[in-house]
Design a protein around this motif. Sequence first.
Motif, PDB file in Angstrom:
ATOM      1  N   PHE A  15     -32.965 -26.217 -39.753  1.00 22.05           N
ATOM      2  CA  PHE A  15     -32.646 -25.264 -40.820  1.00 22.05           C
ATOM      3  C   PHE A  15     -31.513 -25.809 -41.684  1.00 22.05           C
ATOM      4  N   ARG A  16     -30.482 -26.377 -41.023  1.00 17.44           N
ATOM      5  CA  ARG A  16     -29.346 -26.943 -41.753  1.00 17.44           C
ATOM      6  C   ARG A  16     -29.806 -28.080 -42.662  1.00 17.44           C
ATOM      7  N   ARG A  17     -30.652 -28.960 -42.137  1.00 15.72           N
ATOM      8  CA  ARG A  17     -31.145 -30.083 -42.945  1.00 15.72           C
ATOM      9  C   ARG A  17     -32.016 -29.594 -44.101  1.00 15.72           C
ATOM     10  N   GLU A  18     -32.900 -28.646 -43.816  1.00 15.47           N
ATOM     11  CA  GLU A  18     -33.824 -28.145 -44.844  1.00 15.47           C
ATOM     12  C   GLU A  18     -33.078 -27.531 -46.024  1.00 15.47           C
ATOM     13  N   LEU A  19     -32.009 -26.799 -45.740  1.00 15.30           N
ATOM     14  CA  LEU A  19     -31.262 -26.122 -46.801  1.00 15.30           C
ATOM     15  C   LEU A  19     -29.984 -26.868 -47.193  1.00 15.30           C
ATOM     16  N   ASP A  20     -29.738 -28.020 -46.565  1.00 14.04           N
ATOM     17  CA  ASP A  20     -28.558 -28.840 -46.860  1.00 14.04           C
ATOM     18  C   ASP A  20     -27.270 -28.015 -46.730  1.00 14.04           C
ATOM     19  N   LEU A  21     -27.130 -27.341 -45.592  1.00  9.42           N
ATOM     20  CA  LEU A  21     -25.963 -26.493 -45.350  1.00  9.42           C
ATOM     21  C   LEU A  21     -24.800 -27.329 -44.826  1.00  9.42           C
TER      22      LEU A  21
END
Length: 115
Positions: A15-21
Motif C-alpha cells: 500500500f505504501r509503495r502503491e501510493l508513495d506514502l
Amino acid sequence: MVLVGLGSLEQAEAFRRELDLSFPIVCDPDRHLYAAYGLKKMGLLGFASPLMLVKGVKALGQGHSMGMPTGDIYQLPGVFIIDTTGRIRFSHYSRDPADYPSADTILSALSKTEL
C-alpha cells in the motif's frame, strides 16, 4: 501522520509503495487500536443500504474500484488528530466504510491544533 490498518506488514508495504506514502503505517489486525478509540463495526445490512449503493456507483463513475477486502470487513474507520501530549484534538467516527472527512476539514482542524 500515522496510518493504522487491519492488514499484514506485507500488505501495508505494498500500500505504501502503491501510493508513495512517506509516513508510518501501523498494522492492527487484531483491532486493539480500533477498540481503544471506540471505532464501531457495521452491521451486515449496512452493505446493502441504499446509501452504500449510491456511494459505490458514484465511486465507480469517478474511476475508483475496490480491491479484495482484507481483515474485518465490518470494522468502520475513523480519523483522529492527536497532539504531542496525547490529547485528541479532532475525531471523526465513520458511519460506513466510505464516510471520511474531506481533506479541507482535516487540514482546517490541523491548522487549529498545536502539535
